[in-house]
Design a protein around this motif. Structure first.
Motif, PDB file in Angstrom:
ATOM      1  N   THR A   1      48.456  52.505 -59.459  1.00  0.00           N
ATOM      2  CA  THR A   1      48.270  52.604 -60.906  1.00  0.00           C
ATOM      3  C   THR A   1      47.907  51.255 -61.506  1.00  0.00           C
ATOM      4  OG1 THR A   1      49.801  54.458 -61.014  1.00  0.00           O
ATOM      5  CG2 THR A   1      49.389  53.277 -63.071  1.00  0.00           C
ATOM      6  N   GLU A   2      48.545  50.200 -61.048  1.00  0.00           N
ATOM      7  CA  GLU A   2      48.232  48.857 -61.549  1.00  0.00           C
ATOM      8  C   GLU A   2      46.797  48.469 -61.202  1.00  0.00           C
ATOM      9  OE1 GLU A   2      51.211  46.220 -60.003  1.00  0.00           O
ATOM     10  OE2 GLU A   2      52.799  47.151 -61.192  1.00  0.00           O
ATOM     11  N   ARG A   3      46.341  48.861 -60.031  1.00  0.00           N
ATOM     12  CA  ARG A   3      44.998  48.494 -59.577  1.00  0.00           C
ATOM     13  C   ARG A   3      43.910  49.342 -60.221  1.00  0.00           C
ATOM     14  NH1 ARG A   3      42.555  46.709 -54.523  1.00  0.00           N
ATOM     15  NH2 ARG A   3      40.376  46.457 -55.062  1.00  0.00           N
TER      16      ARG A   3
ATOM     17  N   ASN B   1      54.994  59.553 -46.536  1.00  0.00           N
ATOM     18  CA  ASN B   1      54.157  58.741 -45.652  1.00  0.00           C
ATOM     19  C   ASN B   1      52.662  59.029 -45.855  1.00  0.00           C
ATOM     20  OD1 ASN B   1      54.501  61.298 -44.417  1.00  0.00           O
ATOM     21  ND2 ASN B   1      54.076  60.466 -42.404  1.00  0.00           N
ATOM     22  N   VAL B   2      52.322  60.240 -46.264  1.00  0.00           N
ATOM     23  CA  VAL B   2      50.926  60.582 -46.543  1.00  0.00           C
ATOM     24  C   VAL B   2      50.451  59.848 -47.799  1.00  0.00           C
ATOM     25  CG1 VAL B   2      49.379  62.479 -47.191  1.00  0.00           C
ATOM     26  CG2 VAL B   2      51.114  62.822 -45.419  1.00  0.00           C
ATOM     27  N   ILE B   3      51.294  59.819 -48.814  1.00  0.00           N
ATOM     28  CA  ILE B   3      50.967  59.119 -50.058  1.00  0.00           C
ATOM     29  C   ILE B   3      50.795  57.631 -49.793  1.00  0.00           C
ATOM     30  CG2 ILE B   3      51.830  58.480 -52.353  1.00  0.00           C
ATOM     31  CD1 ILE B   3      53.251  61.246 -52.369  1.00  0.00           C
ATOM     32  N   VAL B   4      51.747  57.047 -49.076  1.00  0.00           N
ATOM     33  CA  VAL B   4      51.693  55.611 -48.784  1.00  0.00           C
ATOM     34  C   VAL B   4      50.436  55.273 -47.999  1.00  0.00           C
ATOM     35  CG1 VAL B   4      52.824  53.728 -47.546  1.00  0.00           C
ATOM     36  CG2 VAL B   4      54.191  55.288 -48.935  1.00  0.00           C
ATOM     37  N   ALA B   5      50.101  56.056 -47.001  1.00  0.00           N
ATOM     38  CA  ALA B   5      48.909  55.785 -46.183  1.00  0.00           C
ATOM     39  C   ALA B   5      47.639  55.855 -47.023  1.00  0.00           C
ATOM     40  CB  ALA B   5      48.835  56.768 -45.022  1.00  0.00           C
ATOM     41  N   ALA B   6      47.540  56.850 -47.892  1.00  0.00           N
ATOM     42  CA  ALA B   6      46.350  56.991 -48.740  1.00  0.00           C
ATOM     43  C   ALA B   6      46.229  55.825 -49.714  1.00  0.00           C
ATOM     44  CB  ALA B   6      46.402  58.306 -49.499  1.00  0.00           C
TER      45      ALA B   6
ATOM     46  N   THR C   1      40.462  49.105 -49.195  1.00  0.00           N
ATOM     47  CA  THR C   1      39.017  49.287 -49.324  1.00  0.00           C
ATOM     48  C   THR C   1      38.506  49.058 -50.741  1.00  0.00           C
ATOM     49  OG1 THR C   1      39.188  51.660 -49.774  1.00  0.00           O
ATOM     50  CG2 THR C   1      38.983  50.977 -47.456  1.00  0.00           C
ATOM     51  N   GLY C   2      39.414  49.158 -51.718  1.00  0.00           N
ATOM     52  CA  GLY C   2      38.999  49.016 -53.110  1.00  0.00           C
ATOM     53  C   GLY C   2      38.384  50.279 -53.684  1.00  0.00           C
ATOM     54  N   GLU C   3      38.477  51.392 -52.942  1.00  0.00           N
ATOM     55  CA  GLU C   3      37.912  52.653 -53.396  1.00  0.00           C
ATOM     56  C   GLU C   3      39.027  53.588 -53.858  1.00  0.00           C
ATOM     57  OE1 GLU C   3      35.401  54.405 -50.460  1.00  0.00           O
ATOM     58  OE2 GLU C   3      34.388  52.512 -50.051  1.00  0.00           O
ATOM     59  N   GLU C   4      38.830  54.187 -55.027  1.00  0.00           N
ATOM     60  CA  GLU C   4      39.825  55.106 -55.559  1.00  0.00           C
ATOM     61  C   GLU C   4      39.911  56.370 -54.713  1.00  0.00           C
ATOM     62  OE1 GLU C   4      40.104  55.681 -59.834  1.00  0.00           O
ATOM     63  OE2 GLU C   4      38.540  54.169 -60.053  1.00  0.00           O
TER      64      GLU C   4
END
Length: 53
Positions: free
Chosen positions: A11-13, A28-33, A40-43
Motif C-alpha cells: 500500500t505504501e508503494r 504465504n501466497v499474499i506475502v509471495a505476491a 519487480t516494481g509491477e503492481e
C-alpha cells in the motif's frame, strides 16, 4: 514478513492493495505476491481470463 506487513508495504508503494484478488488466500501466497511486486516494481493485477462479471 507477515501478510499484514506485506499489505502495508504494498500500500505504501502503490497506494492500495487489491484485497479482492486474495480473498481466502493463505498468508504465504499474499506475502509471495507482494514480495514479487515490490521486487519487480509491477503492481499485482487480475488475470485476464476473458471473464464476464
Amino acid at each position: 514478513m507477515t501478510a499484514e506487513e506485506a499489505i502495508r508495504a504494498y500500500t505504501e508503494r502503490f497506494g492500495g492493495f487489491p484485497i479482492f484478488l486474495f480473498m481466502g488466500a493463505a498468508d504465504n501466497v499474499i506475502v509471495a505476491a507482494v514480495e514479487k511486486a515490490l521486487k519487480t516494481g509491477e503492481e499485482i493485477e487480475a488475470p485476464d481470463n476473458d471473464s464476464v462479471f
